[in-house]
Scaffold this motif. Sequence first.
Motif, PDB file in Angstrom:
ATOM      1  N   CYS A   1       0.823  -1.223   0.000  1.00  0.00           N
ATOM      2  CA  CYS A   1       0.000   0.000   0.000  1.00  0.00           C
ATOM      3  C   CYS A   1       0.848   1.261   0.000  1.00  0.00           C
ATOM      4  O   CYS A   1       0.487   2.247  -0.653  1.00  0.00           O
TER       5      CYS A   1
ATOM      6  N   SER B   1      -4.955   3.197 -11.141  1.00  0.00           N
ATOM      7  CA  SER B   1      -4.983   1.735 -11.270  1.00  0.00           C
ATOM      8  C   SER B   1      -5.154   1.321 -12.737  1.00  0.00           C
ATOM      9  O   SER B   1      -5.064   0.153 -13.067  1.00  0.00           O
TER      10      SER B   1
ATOM     11  N   LYS C   1      -4.543 -15.086   0.986  1.00  0.00           N
ATOM     12  CA  LYS C   1      -5.891 -14.504   0.910  1.00  0.00           C
ATOM     13  C   LYS C   1      -6.039 -13.390   1.949  1.00  0.00           C
ATOM     14  O   LYS C   1      -6.744 -12.405   1.722  1.00  0.00           O
TER      15      LYS C   1
ATOM     16  N   PHE D   1      -4.694 -10.186   0.652  1.00  0.00           N
ATOM     17  CA  PHE D   1      -5.670  -9.518  -0.222  1.00  0.00           C
ATOM     18  C   PHE D   1      -6.825  -8.903   0.591  1.00  0.00           C
ATOM     19  O   PHE D   1      -7.334  -7.839   0.227  1.00  0.00           O
TER      20      PHE D   1
ATOM     21  N   LEU E   1      -5.546  -5.709   1.851  1.00  0.00           N
ATOM     22  CA  LEU E   1      -5.423  -4.739   0.748  1.00  0.00           C
ATOM     23  C   LEU E   1      -6.790  -4.143   0.421  1.00  0.00           C
ATOM     24  O   LEU E   1      -6.903  -2.954   0.104  1.00  0.00           O
ATOM     25  N   GLU E   2      -7.814  -4.969   0.545  1.00  0.00           N
ATOM     26  CA  GLU E   2      -9.170  -4.486   0.289  1.00  0.00           C
ATOM     27  C   GLU E   2      -9.551  -3.456   1.353  1.00  0.00           C
ATOM     28  O   GLU E   2     -10.070  -2.386   1.042  1.00  0.00           O
TER      29      GLU E   2
ATOM     30  N   GLU F   1      -7.661  -2.641  -3.527  1.00  0.00           N
ATOM     31  CA  GLU F   1      -7.970  -3.850  -4.302  1.00  0.00           C
ATOM     32  C   GLU F   1      -7.943  -3.629  -5.812  1.00  0.00           C
ATOM     33  O   GLU F   1      -7.545  -4.523  -6.565  1.00  0.00           O
ATOM     34  N   ASP F   2      -8.323  -2.417  -6.254  1.00  0.00           N
ATOM     35  CA  ASP F   2      -8.330  -2.155  -7.705  1.00  0.00           C
ATOM     36  C   ASP F   2      -6.932  -2.169  -8.308  1.00  0.00           C
ATOM     37  O   ASP F   2      -6.761  -2.284  -9.518  1.00  0.00           O
TER      38      ASP F   2
ATOM     39  N   CYS G   1      -4.463  -4.204  -7.257  1.00  0.00           N
ATOM     40  CA  CYS G   1      -3.728  -5.428  -6.932  1.00  0.00           C
ATOM     41  C   CYS G   1      -4.354  -6.655  -7.569  1.00  0.00           C
ATOM     42  O   CYS G   1      -5.583  -6.746  -7.683  1.00  0.00           O
ATOM     43  N   ARG G   2      -3.497  -7.617  -7.955  1.00  0.00           N
ATOM     44  CA  ARG G   2      -4.051  -8.898  -8.394  1.00  0.00           C
ATOM     45  C   ARG G   2      -3.036 -10.012  -8.156  1.00  0.00           C
ATOM     46  O   ARG G   2      -1.822  -9.772  -8.093  1.00  0.00           O
TER      47      ARG G   2
END
Length: 439
Positions: free
Chosen positions: A153, A166, A258, A261, A264-265, A270-271, A273-274
Amino acid sequence: MNLVVQTESEKRMKMQPVKGTRDFYPPQMAVRNFIVDGWKASSIRNGFVEYDGPIFEYLQMYQVKSGDEIVEQLFNFTDRGNRHLAIRPEITPTLARMINKQINALPMPIKWFSVPRLCRAERPQKGRLREFFQWNIDIIGIEDVLADAEVICCSLDYLRNTGLTSKDVVAKISSRRLLAALLKNIGIAEEKLESLYPILDKKTKIPVEAFVEMLEKEIDSPETIQAILKLMDIHSVNDIPDIVKLDEKAQESLDELKRVFAYLEKMGAEDWCRFDMSIVRGLAYYTGMVFEIHDKSGDLRAICGGGRYDNLLSDFGGPKVTATGMGMGDAVLEILLREKGLLTDDSLDIQKLDYFVACVDGDLFDEAVEITTKIRQKGYAANFSYKTNALKKQMKIADSMNAAKCIIVGGELKESGQLVIKDMATGEQILVDATTFLE
Ligand code: HAM
């Protein structure tokens, strides 16, 4: 006396900068400062404090745990005491050494940042140099993946502040721990992992045939190679159980990822990251979450990379203390910011003055120098022209030095003790009492 006769072409050679290094003339220095100032501001916003270490270390320090790739890229030398030394290609080993040295005195957790000048003997190419600057942020002593999410972040926080969105960049995230567990499940022995990681890291950087060829040197079974290719192509954490069998260790690592993630949300990232299984990282010391931020067009090499390295401090003879962090270089970043129109040469101030002191004629030159000195002593940035040019010319110089205001020393100073102050943006002029103004 040792007289070495040089040919003209040898003399000219010496005058060239070394390939892959940069000269920072004032305009380039303004760009570097713009980038570094942003890095520092992001670090401070996210609760990191600054540190630095020496520019060279014992060569052995990089041979312990950084991996072959970085060892091959070292600029190393032997000093007069026959010590084998190397210019730092990264600062993470220095950080580990420094923390180990004061481990009992340093309050945990540690959130430190640094902007070291680094050297790697890479083949210079777009975004890759032999000398560059790299922003580092590291969190030491937090086992929870919250620290991993925070590192990602904070990196994104900087990029967002430059104006990138993003739509421009993506943080690709995976886990070495998960990868290790999955590779074990498809039959790869643990001892093989260290030599396999740098190859897997090349997956998206070289043609598939070359990648397979590299794998064939390490792995005999074509089925296992096929299984690896399938594994490296997974782009969603939810697909993993359908593709590979999960034992307890793999399930644990997947749950941990998980949770990264989920954090991160919560942090609203979240937008950006993948999940991407092909992110492995070339350095040997990573043990958990690994990530890289890339431009979405995929034309450039990674903007930054990092991850968790829970064993480096103990590998360096210290206690087992967990760590996670990242490094972002200035070279790829500058290319991307320019491509996106977020950095242009005329958007940066090479110089900025509070005051330029001009005099209407040569008789007042000494007064102008005296006034400039007094203003500088008051803490303002001030300058004057060495030549007593016409006032119009001096105003041009003031403009070129980006002065906010111009003090015009004219006849008023001798007549009524006053100075003219001109606002360079509005052109407005006021008269002030010189003694009061300068006291
Ligand atoms: P790295 O992947 O070797 O990681 O480098 C991180 C970033 O530094 C790269 O993504 C790139 O932006 C920049 N970089 C690397 N090599 C060059 C080069 N030759 N020219 C220009 N830029 C370059 C590390 O260095 C880890 N020590 C990062 C880290 C900190 N991991 C945990 N904490």
